[in-house]
Design a protein around this motif. Sequence first.
Motif, PDB file in Angstrom:
ATOM      1  N   ASP A   7       0.829  -1.201   0.000  1.00 37.01           N
ATOM      2  CA  ASP A   7       0.000   0.000   0.000  1.00 37.01           C
ATOM      3  C   ASP A   7       0.866   1.255   0.000  1.00 37.01           C
ATOM      4  O   ASP A   7       0.481   2.299   0.544  1.00 37.01           O
ATOM      5  CB  ASP A   7      -0.962   0.012   1.194  1.00 37.01           C
ATOM      6  CG  ASP A   7      -0.231  -0.010   2.520  1.00 37.01           C
ATOM      7  OD1 ASP A   7       1.020  -0.109   2.512  1.00 37.01           O
ATOM      8  OD2 ASP A   7      -0.908   0.057   3.563  1.00 37.01           O
ATOM      9  N   ARG A   8       2.026   1.168  -0.619  1.00 38.96           N
ATOM     10  CA  ARG A   8       2.922   2.328  -0.697  1.00 38.96           C
ATOM     11  C   ARG A   8       2.212   3.507  -1.362  1.00 38.96           C
ATOM     12  O   ARG A   8       2.322   4.645  -0.913  1.00 38.96           O
ATOM     13  CB  ARG A   8       4.175   1.949  -1.484  1.00 38.96           C
ATOM     14  CG  ARG A   8       5.258   3.029  -1.530  1.00 38.96           C
ATOM     15  CD  ARG A   8       6.389   2.630  -2.455  1.00 38.96           C
ATOM     16  NE  ARG A   8       5.970   2.642  -3.846  1.00 38.96           N
ATOM     17  CZ  ARG A   8       6.040   3.722  -4.638  1.00 38.96           C
ATOM     18  NH1 ARG A   8       6.509   4.854  -4.158  1.00 38.96           N
ATOM     19  NH2 ARG A   8       5.638   3.672  -5.890  1.00 38.96           N
ATOM     20  N   ILE A   9       1.520   3.236  -2.457  1.00 33.56           N
ATOM     21  CA  ILE A   9       0.683   4.247  -3.095  1.00 33.56           C
ATOM     22  C   ILE A   9      -0.746   3.722  -3.139  1.00 33.56           C
ATOM     23  O   ILE A   9      -0.985   2.514  -3.058  1.00 33.56           O
ATOM     24  CB  ILE A   9       1.164   4.591  -4.524  1.00 33.56           C
ATOM     25  CG1 ILE A   9       1.071   3.358  -5.431  1.00 33.56           C
ATOM     26  CG2 ILE A   9       2.570   5.160  -4.502  1.00 33.56           C
ATOM     27  CD1 ILE A   9       1.231   3.679  -6.896  1.00 33.56           C
ATOM     28  N   LEU A  10      -1.694   4.618  -3.251  1.00 31.21           N
ATOM     29  CA  LEU A  10      -3.120   4.273  -3.353  1.00 31.21           C
ATOM     30  C   LEU A  10      -3.518   3.245  -2.289  1.00 31.21           C
ATOM     31  O   LEU A  10      -4.081   2.192  -2.602  1.00 31.21           O
ATOM     32  CB  LEU A  10      -3.425   3.735  -4.760  1.00 31.21           C
ATOM     33  CG  LEU A  10      -3.065   4.693  -5.907  1.00 31.21           C
ATOM     34  CD1 LEU A  10      -3.133   3.977  -7.245  1.00 31.21           C
ATOM     35  CD2 LEU A  10      -3.957   5.915  -5.905  1.00 31.21           C
ATOM     36  N   PRO A  11      -3.272   3.527  -1.016  1.00 35.09           N
ATOM     37  CA  PRO A  11      -3.554   2.541   0.027  1.00 35.09           C
ATOM     38  C   PRO A  11      -5.030   2.229   0.199  1.00 35.09           C
ATOM     39  O   PRO A  11      -5.371   1.206   0.787  1.00 35.09           O
ATOM     40  CB  PRO A  11      -2.982   3.205   1.296  1.00 35.09           C
ATOM     41  CG  PRO A  11      -2.969   4.668   0.989  1.00 35.09           C
ATOM     42  CD  PRO A  11      -2.676   4.766  -0.475  1.00 35.09           C
ATOM     43  N   SER A  12      -5.907   3.091  -0.319  1.00 31.46           N
ATOM     44  CA  SER A  12      -7.341   2.841  -0.149  1.00 31.46           C
ATOM     45  C   SER A  12      -7.888   1.815  -1.135  1.00 31.46           C
ATOM     46  O   SER A  12      -9.050   1.403  -1.025  1.00 31.46           O
ATOM     47  CB  SER A  12      -8.123   4.153  -0.305  1.00 31.46           C
ATOM     48  OG  SER A  12      -7.956   4.684  -1.615  1.00 31.46           O
ATOM     49  N   LEU A  13      -7.078   1.391  -2.102  1.00 30.05           N
ATOM     50  CA  LEU A  13      -7.527   0.440  -3.124  1.00 30.05           C
ATOM     51  C   LEU A  13      -7.004  -0.962  -2.814  1.00 30.05           C
ATOM     52  O   LEU A  13      -5.803  -1.166  -2.651  1.00 30.05           O
ATOM     53  CB  LEU A  13      -7.050   0.876  -4.510  1.00 30.05           C
ATOM     54  CG  LEU A  13      -7.532   2.250  -5.001  1.00 30.05           C
ATOM     55  CD1 LEU A  13      -6.980   2.534  -6.390  1.00 30.05           C
ATOM     56  CD2 LEU A  13      -9.057   2.333  -5.008  1.00 30.05           C
ATOM     57  N   LYS A  14      -7.915  -1.913  -2.773  1.00 32.58           N
ATOM     58  CA  LYS A  14      -7.542  -3.314  -2.566  1.00 32.58           C
ATOM     59  C   LYS A  14      -6.799  -3.840  -3.800  1.00 32.58           C
ATOM     60  O   LYS A  14      -7.187  -3.571  -4.937  1.00 32.58           O
ATOM     61  CB  LYS A  14      -8.803  -4.138  -2.327  1.00 32.58           C
ATOM     62  CG  LYS A  14      -8.565  -5.639  -2.213  1.00 32.58           C
ATOM     63  CD  LYS A  14      -9.885  -6.373  -2.101  1.00 32.58           C
ATOM     64  CE  LYS A  14      -9.677  -7.892  -2.099  1.00 32.58           C
ATOM     65  NZ  LYS A  14     -10.958  -8.615  -2.047  1.00 32.58           N
ATOM     66  N   ARG A  15      -5.732  -4.604  -3.591  1.00 26.23           N
ATOM     67  CA  ARG A  15      -4.974  -5.188  -4.707  1.00 26.23           C
ATOM     68  C   ARG A  15      -5.612  -6.502  -5.144  1.00 26.23           C
ATOM     69  O   ARG A  15      -5.892  -7.380  -4.309  1.00 26.23           O
ATOM     70  CB  ARG A  15      -3.535  -5.455  -4.287  1.00 26.23           C
ATOM     71  CG  ARG A  15      -2.546  -4.319  -4.507  1.00 26.23           C
ATOM     72  CD  ARG A  15      -3.010  -2.997  -4.052  1.00 26.23           C
ATOM     73  NE  ARG A  15      -1.927  -2.006  -4.164  1.00 26.23           N
ATOM     74  CZ  ARG A  15      -2.071  -0.743  -3.856  1.00 26.23           C
ATOM     75  NH1 ARG A  15      -3.231  -0.267  -3.439  1.00 26.23           N
ATOM     76  NH2 ARG A  15      -1.057   0.107  -3.980  1.00 26.23           N
TER      77      ARG A  15
END
Length: 570
Positions: A118-126
Motif C-alpha cells: 500500500d505504498r501508493i493508493l492505500p485505499s484500493l484493494k490489490r
Amino acid sequence: MTNGTNDYALSPEVAPALSDLLRRVREARFPLQTSDVDAGRRRQRSLDEQLTDYLMPRVADTSAPLLVVVGGSTGAGKSTLVNSVVGAQVSEPGVLRPTTRWPVLVHHPADREYFASDRILPSLKRVVRAETDLDEPQLRLVSDDSVPQGLALLDSPDIDSVRDENRRIARQLLAAADLWLFVTTAARYADAVPWELLKQATERGTTIAMVLDRVPPQANREVRHHLSGLLSEAGLGSAPIFTIPELQLVDGRLPAAAAFPVKSWILNLGRNPQARDRVIARTLTGALASVPAKVDMLAADVGVQEEAHQRLSDAVDEEFGECAQELARSLVDGRVLRGEVLARWQDFVGTGQFFRGLEPTVARVRDRITAAVTGKRDTAEPLEQAIENSVALIIREQTVKAVSETAVRWQSTPEGKALVDADPQISVLPAQFDAQVGRMVADWSAGVNDLVREVGQSKRSKARVLSFGVNGVGAVLMLVVFAGTGGLTGAEAGIAGGTAVVAGKLLDTIFGDQVTRDLAEGARTQLIERATALLNDYRAPFDRALAATDVPPRQAGVLRGAGDRLQEAL
C-alpha cells in the motif's frame, strides 16, 4: 534522486514535515454546513490524496518506478492505448460505458513489490484478476515483461463517468501520477471537465502529455494547432502532443505505426533513467511547491468553520444570557405583583378598603389577617397559587424568548439553519415544559414555607407565626421577595409598592428587621437560581448541537504552522 545522474535532492526535514502536515490535514473538521463547506471538504480530500498517494511515497523513495496514469474522457480510447503500448490485452476495452470501472496497473515483474503493497493508493484493494463485480474499490495488478523496469502504466476510469465512484477514483489517480497521459478525441478535446482537471494537474505540479485520438486526417493540422493554443493558455505549452488518426483497430489495438510515436516515447522513459528522473523531479518539485498555498487555502476554509461555530455559540450565550438577566430582574422588580396576585392579596387581608386604612397601625393589619385565618381553612392558598402562577408565567415568557430568538439567529445562517432543520424540536419547548415549571415553582414555594417554619421556632416568633399560619406568613414573605416596582407603572405600581411596604412591616413584627431581610434575600436567591437553572436546561439542545459540530480550536493556525514548516524544509 537516488538513481540516474540527476542531482535533485531533498532535505531530510521534508518527509517528517509532510507527515505532520498530513496529520493536520486529516484532523481538520468541516462539521458545519457553511455556504462554502463543500469546497473546503474537496480541498481537504484533494490535499490528503496528493500527500498520501503521491508526495509521501515519492519523497520516501525517489527511485520507485515512474507511474504513468492514462486518463481522459469517456470513450476516448484509454484502454485501447494501454493495450497497444503493452502489445497485449491487459485492460478490457468495449462499447459499453463505463468500460474501466476499477483501475488496471501494468508493471514489470521485477517492480511488483512497489505496487503490491500500500505504498501508493492505500485505499484500493490489490487484485490480480478482473473482479469488476466487487463493490470494494480495487486496483488490478498486471505483470508484463513488455513494460520496462522502472515504469508502470495505469489505466484509469473515465474522468466524466456516469458513476460518481469512477470520477472520484479518476481524480485520486491523477493525484498519484508522476506523469498524466491525457487521452481525448478530436471531437471532445475542448470539453470543460478535462480542462478543469488539467488546470488542477497544473496547480498540483503534475507533468502532462496529450494524446489526441481519432483525428480525421484532413483536420489534423487545424485541431493540433487549436489544442496547442489551448495548452499554452493553460500554462501547458511544453506538454508533448501525440495525434492518432481515425482508423480501424487490429485485434482491438491500434496499428503499430499509429501507436509507435506515443509507445516509443513512454517506453523510452522507462528505459532511460535520466529521462525518468527528469519527469519525476519535475513533478515532485512542482507538487511540493504547490502545497503551501493549498494549505493556506484549506486553513482559510477551516477558519470559516471556526468563525461559524463561534457565531452559533455566541448566539446561544447572548440570547440565554440576556433572558437570564431579564428573568432575574422581572422576578424582583414587582412584575410578579400584578393582576391576579394583587386581587388575591386584597382578598387575603380583607377588602379593598384595606388600602385606604393602612395608616393607623400595622397592628390593625395583623388583626385583620389573624381574624381571616384563625380557625378556618388556609385562606393563603389562593394567594400562593396566584403568586406561583405569576412566577411560572414570567419564567415561561423568558424561556420561550430565549429558545425562539436563538433559533431565529441560527436560522439566519446556512450552518445554523442546517442544524435546526436536522432537529426541528430544538426550537420549540416540549409538552411537559409547563408542568416542569409548575413543579419547580411549587417546590420553591414549599421551601419558603419551610424557611418560615424553621425560623419561626423562637418563642417570640412562634406564636405569631401560628396565629397567621405558616402558609400565610410564607405568602407574605413571597410578596416581600417581589418587592420592587420597576416592572410596573401607574396605579398598579403604587398598589404593589404599598403592598410590599405593608408586607415587610408585618414580617418585621414577627421576625424583626434583620431576620426579615435575611429571609427575603435567601428566598429571592433560591428562586433566581432555580429559575435560571430551569431556563438553562432548555439551552441544552443547542449546546448538544454545538458539541456534535465542534470545531477544534485554532485548527486553522495549526494548519498554517504545518505548512510553514514544510515551506522551511523545502
